[in-house]
Design an enzyme around this catalytic site. Sequence first.
Site, PDB file in Angstrom:
ATOM      1  N   ARG A 119     165.678 118.403 -15.596  1.00 41.10           N
ATOM      2  CA  ARG A 119     164.811 119.558 -15.293  1.00 41.10           C
ATOM      3  C   ARG A 119     164.979 120.723 -16.260  1.00 41.10           C
ATOM      4  O   ARG A 119     164.638 121.871 -15.933  1.00 41.10           O
ATOM      5  CB  ARG A 119     165.024 120.053 -13.859  1.00 41.10           C
ATOM      6  CG  ARG A 119     164.738 118.970 -12.843  1.00 41.10           C
ATOM      7  CD  ARG A 119     164.644 119.549 -11.447  1.00 41.10           C
ATOM      8  NE  ARG A 119     164.409 118.482 -10.491  1.00 41.10           N
ATOM      9  CZ  ARG A 119     165.378 117.734  -9.967  1.00 41.10           C
ATOM     10  NH1 ARG A 119     166.641 117.956 -10.270  1.00 41.10           N
ATOM     11  NH2 ARG A 119     165.076 116.771  -9.133  1.00 41.10           N
ATOM     12  N   LYS A 141     155.883 126.219 -26.858  1.00 40.56           N
ATOM     13  CA  LYS A 141     154.949 125.161 -26.461  1.00 40.56           C
ATOM     14  C   LYS A 141     155.535 123.835 -26.913  1.00 40.56           C
ATOM     15  O   LYS A 141     155.832 123.654 -28.101  1.00 40.56           O
ATOM     16  CB  LYS A 141     153.585 125.351 -27.125  1.00 40.56           C
ATOM     17  CG  LYS A 141     152.689 126.343 -26.420  1.00 40.56           C
ATOM     18  CD  LYS A 141     151.273 126.204 -26.962  1.00 40.56           C
ATOM     19  CE  LYS A 141     150.347 127.271 -26.421  1.00 40.56           C
ATOM     20  NZ  LYS A 141     149.002 127.158 -27.010  1.00 40.56           N
ATOM     21  N   GLU A 183     148.148 128.300 -41.818  1.00 34.96           N
ATOM     22  CA  GLU A 183     148.544 129.013 -40.591  1.00 34.96           C
ATOM     23  C   GLU A 183     149.071 130.421 -40.923  1.00 34.96           C
ATOM     24  O   GLU A 183     148.923 131.350 -40.130  1.00 34.96           O
ATOM     25  CB  GLU A 183     149.605 128.222 -39.813  1.00 34.96           C
ATOM     26  CG  GLU A 183     149.233 126.771 -39.512  1.00 34.96           C
ATOM     27  CD  GLU A 183     148.272 126.591 -38.332  1.00 34.96           C
ATOM     28  OE1 GLU A 183     147.744 127.596 -37.815  1.00 34.96           O
ATOM     29  OE2 GLU A 183     148.050 125.421 -37.949  1.00 34.96           O
ATOM     30  N   LYS A 225     153.809 135.950 -34.863  1.00 40.86           N
ATOM     31  CA  LYS A 225     153.797 134.973 -33.771  1.00 40.86           C
ATOM     32  C   LYS A 225     154.659 135.460 -32.610  1.00 40.86           C
ATOM     33  O   LYS A 225     154.277 135.366 -31.441  1.00 40.86           O
ATOM     34  CB  LYS A 225     154.293 133.606 -34.268  1.00 40.86           C
ATOM     35  CG  LYS A 225     154.420 132.566 -33.167  1.00 40.86           C
ATOM     36  CD  LYS A 225     153.331 131.534 -33.147  1.00 40.86           C
ATOM     37  CE  LYS A 225     153.371 130.665 -31.900  1.00 40.86           C
ATOM     38  NZ  LYS A 225     153.160 129.248 -32.174  1.00 40.86           N
ATOM     39  N   GLU A 235     149.671 132.133 -22.551  1.00 44.91           N
ATOM     40  CA  GLU A 235     148.301 132.069 -23.064  1.00 44.91           C
ATOM     41  C   GLU A 235     147.247 132.415 -22.016  1.00 44.91           C
ATOM     42  O   GLU A 235     146.300 131.666 -21.775  1.00 44.91           O
ATOM     43  CB  GLU A 235     148.016 130.694 -23.689  1.00 44.91           C
ATOM     44  CG  GLU A 235     146.791 130.752 -24.601  1.00 44.91           C
ATOM     45  CD  GLU A 235     146.625 129.526 -25.507  1.00 44.91           C
ATOM     46  OE1 GLU A 235     147.636 129.055 -26.068  1.00 44.91           O
ATOM     47  OE2 GLU A 235     145.498 129.090 -25.651  1.00 44.91           O
ATOM     48  N   ARG A 239     147.220 135.195 -26.803  1.00 43.60           N
ATOM     49  CA  ARG A 239     147.773 134.032 -27.512  1.00 43.60           C
ATOM     50  C   ARG A 239     146.675 133.060 -27.969  1.00 43.60           C
ATOM     51  O   ARG A 239     146.842 132.341 -28.959  1.00 43.60           O
ATOM     52  CB  ARG A 239     148.814 133.317 -26.626  1.00 43.60           C
ATOM     53  CG  ARG A 239     149.586 132.249 -27.383  1.00 43.60           C
ATOM     54  CD  ARG A 239     150.867 131.811 -26.665  1.00 43.60           C
ATOM     55  NE  ARG A 239     151.526 130.752 -27.432  1.00 43.60           N
ATOM     56  CZ  ARG A 239     152.714 130.253 -27.175  1.00 43.60           C
ATOM     57  NH1 ARG A 239     153.420 130.720 -26.156  1.00 43.60           N
ATOM     58  NH2 ARG A 239     153.236 129.303 -27.925  1.00 43.60           N
ATOM     59  N   ASN A 243     144.307 130.310 -32.075  1.00 44.16           N
ATOM     60  CA  ASN A 243     143.467 129.128 -32.291  1.00 44.16           C
ATOM     61  C   ASN A 243     142.325 129.387 -33.269  1.00 44.16           C
ATOM     62  O   ASN A 243     141.415 128.558 -33.384  1.00 44.16           O
ATOM     63  CB  ASN A 243     142.898 128.633 -30.960  1.00 44.16           C
ATOM     64  CG  ASN A 243     143.983 128.065 -30.070  1.00 44.16           C
ATOM     65  OD1 ASN A 243     144.883 127.386 -30.548  1.00 44.16           O
ATOM     66  ND2 ASN A 243     143.930 128.372 -28.784  1.00 44.16           N
ATOM     67  N   HIS A 246     140.631 126.589 -35.163  1.00 38.50           N
ATOM     68  CA  HIS A 246     141.158 125.332 -34.628  1.00 38.50           C
ATOM     69  C   HIS A 246     140.109 124.495 -33.893  1.00 38.50           C
ATOM     70  O   HIS A 246     140.229 123.276 -33.861  1.00 38.50           O
ATOM     71  CB  HIS A 246     142.356 125.599 -33.722  1.00 38.50           C
ATOM     72  CG  HIS A 246     143.626 125.845 -34.487  1.00 38.50           C
ATOM     73  ND1 HIS A 246     143.763 126.888 -35.373  1.00 38.50           N
ATOM     74  CD2 HIS A 246     144.812 125.173 -34.523  1.00 38.50           C
ATOM     75  CE1 HIS A 246     144.979 126.856 -35.901  1.00 38.50           C
ATOM     76  NE2 HIS A 246     145.629 125.822 -35.405  1.00 38.50           N
ATOM     77  N   HIS A 250     139.847 120.950 -35.152  1.00 41.29           N
ATOM     78  CA  HIS A 250     140.095 119.733 -34.357  1.00 41.29           C
ATOM     79  C   HIS A 250     138.920 118.773 -34.469  1.00 41.29           C
ATOM     80  O   HIS A 250     139.105 117.557 -34.520  1.00 41.29           O
ATOM     81  CB  HIS A 250     140.336 120.096 -32.891  1.00 41.29           C
ATOM     82  CG  HIS A 250     141.659 120.759 -32.657  1.00 41.29           C
ATOM     83  ND1 HIS A 250     141.877 121.630 -31.625  1.00 41.29           N
ATOM     84  CD2 HIS A 250     142.819 120.693 -33.350  1.00 41.29           C
ATOM     85  CE1 HIS A 250     143.128 122.071 -31.681  1.00 41.29           C
ATOM     86  NE2 HIS A 250     143.715 121.517 -32.723  1.00 41.29           N
ATOM     87  N   HIS A 263     146.423 118.717 -40.537  1.00 44.44           N
ATOM     88  CA  HIS A 263     145.987 119.753 -39.595  1.00 44.44           C
ATOM     89  C   HIS A 263     145.644 121.061 -40.323  1.00 44.44           C
ATOM     90  O   HIS A 263     144.577 121.644 -40.108  1.00 44.44           O
ATOM     91  CB  HIS A 263     147.084 119.961 -38.558  1.00 44.44           C
ATOM     92  CG  HIS A 263     146.853 121.107 -37.640  1.00 44.44           C
ATOM     93  ND1 HIS A 263     145.903 121.079 -36.654  1.00 44.44           N
ATOM     94  CD2 HIS A 263     147.432 122.332 -37.573  1.00 44.44           C
ATOM     95  CE1 HIS A 263     145.907 122.232 -36.007  1.00 44.44           C
ATOM     96  NE2 HIS A 263     146.830 123.019 -36.533  1.00 44.44           N
TER      97      HIS A 263
END
Length: 372
Positions: A119, A141, A183, A225, A235, A239, A243, A246, A250, A263
């Site tokens: 956990r 993340k 980025e 960041k 988010e 946040r 993206n 993105h 994507h 990417h």
Amino acid sequence: MFRTLEVDLGPRNYPIHIGPGLIDEPAILGARIVGHQVMVVTNETIAPHYLDRIERALGTYRIARVVLPDGEAYKTLETWGHIMDGLLDHRFARDCTLIALGGGVIGDIAGFAAACYQRGVAFIQVPTSLLAQVDSSVGGKTGVNHAQGKNMIGAFHQPRAVIADTDTLDTLPDSELAAGIAEVIKYGLIRDPAFFAWLEANIEQLRARDPDALAYAIERSCRNKAEVVAADELEAGERALLNLGHTFGHAIETGAGYGTWLHGEAVGAGMCMAADLSARLGWLDDNSVQRIRSLIAAVGLPTTPPANISSARLRELMAMDKKVMDNRLRLVLLQGIGKALVTADFDHVKLDETLTEAADLRAAESPEPQRH
Ligand SMILES: NC(=O)c1ccc[n+]([C@@H]2O[C@H](COP(=O)([O-])OP(=O)(O)OC[C@H]3O[C@@H](n4cnc5c(N)ncnc54)[C@H](O)[C@@H]3O)[C@@H](O)[C@H]2O)c1
Ligand SMILES: [Zn+2]
């Protein structure tokens, strides 16, 4: 000589150390390790360069290692299971520490293993790609991909420290360095116009891997960041600005075929498209669009999508993006260099124009990414 920033998350505060030779520093690694058992998770590409060195610095701990195959294709629950097996086989207790030594793939999967083992146990990010040093290692993340979508299974689990050894970038391929710079540019575009101007002036130094320029760009990116994460860890708002480019990106990554574009390459083209759409909506002036395109081109990144995807296919893929909420496509768009917003409230005819125009432009000005 290294620099340290703090990610301000109250009781879960942690340092980001940036500098050369940090993986050889027992005191820096040891300061944030919990317990006596340490598992280093890395991959077959990175292990020959850095695994022995970090293990030497961890000399006094009981160390286990998991060396995974290299690639996004292995960012799966199955691979995650191998880490779990290793932890159990070595009888790791709750007070143990996982160390993620690698790029974003290793950081995401090892972080997710740490989030789940008993956990939740401690983990330290030791990012070795530029993308991981400026983006994925900071912010907590973690996760793996599912056949039906990227990053669909995961958890928020903050590391105990981020230790970015800038020397490890020496072995990073040029194309991966450029993808990481995409980025870096993103931070300038969404919230740091002075940094964007600095990047315009120093892009050649970055591409040439000038150590001072790289260290500065990494530090300033991490600061941006860290501020965004501290303001909006889960988010709920700001946040999402990370993206930028993105949703377009994507769609390019999926449409080009898995593994064809990196990417960061897709995000480079995606940011140009977001800028183009913002200008069509009357929110961004043409000079800014040109500055954005020029900087991305100067990195050697593509500014338009690949030739084998039609604008109709891109549109379809964008509609499937996970940021579609309540059936509305939400995009991060620009109101200036350094000023971004997330909105579902834009004219979709203009989006179609952007997609069509990108298809027209690409033959003229944007080569396919060059592999090194
Ligand atoms: N968690 C987050 O907030 C977040 C943010 C952005 C991206 N990501 C994830 O990060 C991943 C992309 O990260 P990435 O670009 O680092 O990809 P990656 O981890 O696949 O690394 C890119 C390539 O470079 C190699 N490599 C890394 N460091 C090296 C070094 N020092 N020397 C030689 N080779 C090296 C890797 O083995 C790999 O082949 C994606 O899975 C993406 O979803 C996560
Ligand atoms: Zn990204």
